[in-house]
Design a protein around this motif. Structure first.
Motif, PDB file in Angstrom:
ATOM      1  N   LEU A  36       0.826  -1.215   0.000  1.00  0.00           N
ATOM      2  CA  LEU A  36       0.000   0.000   0.000  1.00  0.00           C
ATOM      3  C   LEU A  36       0.857   1.261   0.000  1.00  0.00           C
ATOM      4  N   ILE A  37       1.959   1.221   0.723  1.00  0.00           N
ATOM      5  CA  ILE A  37       2.871   2.370   0.727  1.00  0.00           C
ATOM      6  C   ILE A  37       3.403   2.594  -0.676  1.00  0.00           C
ATOM      7  N   LYS A  38       3.819   1.520  -1.350  1.00  0.00           N
ATOM      8  CA  LYS A  38       4.350   1.632  -2.709  1.00  0.00           C
ATOM      9  C   LYS A  38       3.277   2.078  -3.704  1.00  0.00           C
ATOM     10  N   GLU A  39       2.037   1.653  -3.500  1.00  0.00           N
ATOM     11  CA  GLU A  39       0.939   2.106  -4.362  1.00  0.00           C
ATOM     12  C   GLU A  39       0.703   3.608  -4.172  1.00  0.00           C
ATOM     13  N   ALA A  40       0.707   4.035  -2.938  1.00  0.00           N
ATOM     14  CA  ALA A  40       0.438   5.441  -2.624  1.00  0.00           C
ATOM     15  C   ALA A  40       1.605   6.340  -3.024  1.00  0.00           C
ATOM     16  N   GLU A  41       2.824   5.838  -2.860  1.00  0.00           N
ATOM     17  CA  GLU A  41       4.027   6.627  -3.168  1.00  0.00           C
ATOM     18  C   GLU A  41       5.085   5.710  -3.785  1.00  0.00           C
ATOM     19  N   PRO A  42       5.017   5.533  -5.114  1.00  0.00           N
ATOM     20  CA  PRO A  42       5.950   4.620  -5.783  1.00  0.00           C
ATOM     21  C   PRO A  42       7.424   4.968  -5.583  1.00  0.00           C
ATOM     22  N   GLU A  43       7.729   6.214  -5.260  1.00  0.00           N
ATOM     23  CA  GLU A  43       9.121   6.617  -5.076  1.00  0.00           C
ATOM     24  C   GLU A  43       9.578   6.537  -3.615  1.00  0.00           C
ATOM     25  N   ALA A  44       8.776   5.929  -2.772  1.00  0.00           N
ATOM     26  CA  ALA A  44       9.180   5.758  -1.370  1.00  0.00           C
ATOM     27  C   ALA A  44      10.440   4.897  -1.306  1.00  0.00           C
ATOM     28  N   ALA A  80       0.933  13.760  13.931  1.00  0.00           N
ATOM     29  CA  ALA A  80       0.123  14.757  14.642  1.00  0.00           C
ATOM     30  C   ALA A  80      -0.231  15.936  13.741  1.00  0.00           C
ATOM     31  N   SER A  81       0.524  16.119  12.662  1.00  0.00           N
ATOM     32  CA  SER A  81       0.266  17.220  11.727  1.00  0.00           C
ATOM     33  C   SER A  81      -0.548  16.795  10.507  1.00  0.00           C
ATOM     34  N   LEU A  82      -0.972  15.540  10.469  1.00  0.00           N
ATOM     35  CA  LEU A  82      -1.697  15.028   9.307  1.00  0.00           C
ATOM     36  C   LEU A  82      -3.206  15.013   9.538  1.00  0.00           C
ATOM     37  N   PRO A  83      -3.966  15.318   8.495  1.00  0.00           N
ATOM     38  CA  PRO A  83      -5.415  15.158   8.606  1.00  0.00           C
ATOM     39  C   PRO A  83      -5.745  13.660   8.662  1.00  0.00           C
ATOM     40  N   ASP A  84      -6.691  13.292   9.491  1.00  0.00           N
ATOM     41  CA  ASP A  84      -7.089  11.884   9.631  1.00  0.00           C
ATOM     42  C   ASP A  84      -8.609  11.788   9.683  1.00  0.00           C
ATOM     43  N   PRO A  85      -9.272  12.171   8.582  1.00  0.00           N
ATOM     44  CA  PRO A  85     -10.741  12.185   8.599  1.00  0.00           C
ATOM     45  C   PRO A  85     -11.372  10.813   8.818  1.00  0.00           C
ATOM     46  N   SER A  86     -10.658   9.750   8.474  1.00  0.00           N
ATOM     47  CA  SER A  86     -11.188   8.392   8.660  1.00  0.00           C
ATOM     48  C   SER A  86     -10.860   7.818  10.026  1.00  0.00           C
ATOM     49  N   LYS A  87     -10.159   8.602  10.853  1.00  0.00           N
ATOM     50  CA  LYS A  87      -9.811   8.195  12.226  1.00  0.00           C
ATOM     51  C   LYS A  87      -9.030   6.873  12.258  1.00  0.00           C
ATOM     52  N   LEU A 114      -5.913   4.735   4.170  1.00  0.00           N
ATOM     53  CA  LEU A 114      -4.499   4.614   4.520  1.00  0.00           C
ATOM     54  C   LEU A 114      -3.619   5.199   3.417  1.00  0.00           C
ATOM     55  N   LYS A 115      -3.944   4.916   2.171  1.00  0.00           N
ATOM     56  CA  LYS A 115      -3.156   5.489   1.069  1.00  0.00           C
ATOM     57  C   LYS A 115      -3.263   7.012   1.061  1.00  0.00           C
ATOM     58  N   ALA A 116      -4.425   7.550   1.377  1.00  0.00           N
ATOM     59  CA  ALA A 116      -4.587   9.006   1.462  1.00  0.00           C
ATOM     60  C   ALA A 116      -3.701   9.570   2.581  1.00  0.00           C
ATOM     61  N   LEU A 117      -3.626   8.865   3.696  1.00  0.00           N
ATOM     62  CA  LEU A 117      -2.785   9.294   4.815  1.00  0.00           C
ATOM     63  C   LEU A 117      -1.305   9.260   4.419  1.00  0.00           C
ATOM     64  N   ILE A 118      -0.902   8.235   3.705  1.00  0.00           N
ATOM     65  CA  ILE A 118       0.481   8.127   3.231  1.00  0.00           C
ATOM     66  C   ILE A 118       0.797   9.282   2.284  1.00  0.00           C
ATOM     67  N   ARG A 119      -0.109   9.560   1.361  1.00  0.00           N
ATOM     68  CA  ARG A 119       0.106  10.676   0.426  1.00  0.00           C
ATOM     69  C   ARG A 119       0.189  12.012   1.175  1.00  0.00           C
ATOM     70  N   ALA A 120      -0.626  12.173   2.197  1.00  0.00           N
ATOM     71  CA  ALA A 120      -0.580  13.405   2.999  1.00  0.00           C
ATOM     72  C   ALA A 120       0.759  13.521   3.722  1.00  0.00           C
ATOM     73  N   ALA A 121       1.280  12.409   4.200  1.00  0.00           N
ATOM     74  CA  ALA A 121       2.582  12.425   4.880  1.00  0.00           C
ATOM     75  C   ALA A 121       3.692  12.816   3.906  1.00  0.00           C
ATOM     76  N   VAL A 122       3.631  12.296   2.689  1.00  0.00           N
ATOM     77  CA  VAL A 122       4.629  12.648   1.671  1.00  0.00           C
ATOM     78  C   VAL A 122       4.524  14.130   1.328  1.00  0.00           C
ATOM     79  N   ALA A 123       3.298  14.615   1.150  1.00  0.00           N
ATOM     80  CA  ALA A 123       3.098  16.033   0.829  1.00  0.00           C
ATOM     81  C   ALA A 123       3.642  16.922   1.947  1.00  0.00           C
TER      82      ALA A 123
END
Length: 131
Positions: A36-44, A80-87, A114-123
């Motif tokens: 899932l991490i690789k799907e969300a951010e292939p350059e991780a 702590a700085s990431l949005p987590d609308p899905s809790k 989870l992929k949205a959260l990973i993308r938010a962390a990368v951003a």
């Protein structure tokens, strides 16, 4: 081959070995989280830090993938700085920086959230990266 590439390959091999050595639901979950991490951010970039912890980075640490007897824990370095609308965050909620997701055997995982959260962390990493 340069040292950075060798290090990344070694980390990937160590993560492969950890997944195989676990041999149970935790290994399956760690492998799924990795995918899932690789799907969300292939350059991780995969790293191996702190006496055996898988770490995924892109312009800074995205998250770690720790395995314990009862849980697989994804700790987001700047959670702590990431949005987590899905809790999704359900652990390390009192800290000022990190947040974690503890996943127990048999629990369903909201993969799209989870992929949205990973993308938010990368951003976030991109906006706070040292230049």
């Amino acid at each position: 081959m340069n040292t950075l590439t060798e290090s990344a390959e070694s980390a990937s091999e160590l993560i492969d070995a950890r997944i195989e050595a676990l041999g149970d639901w935790r290994g399956d979950m760690l492998a799924r989280l990795r995918a899932l991490i690789k799907e969300a951010e292939p350059e991780a970039i995969e790293e191996w830090k702190w006496r055996g912890t898988p770490v995924w980075s892109r312009n800074g640490i995205i998250c770690t993938g720790e395995t314990y007897k009862q849980v697989v824990k994804m700790t987001f370095a700047k959670g702590a700085s990431l949005p987590d609308p899905s809790k999704l965050f359900n652990s390390s909620l009192d800290g000022n920086t990190r947040r974690a997701i503890d996943i127990r055997e048999g629990e369903n995982l909201d993969e799209e959230a989870l992929k949205a959260l990973i993308r938010a962390a990368v951003a976030l990493n991109k906006t706070t990266a040292r230049r």
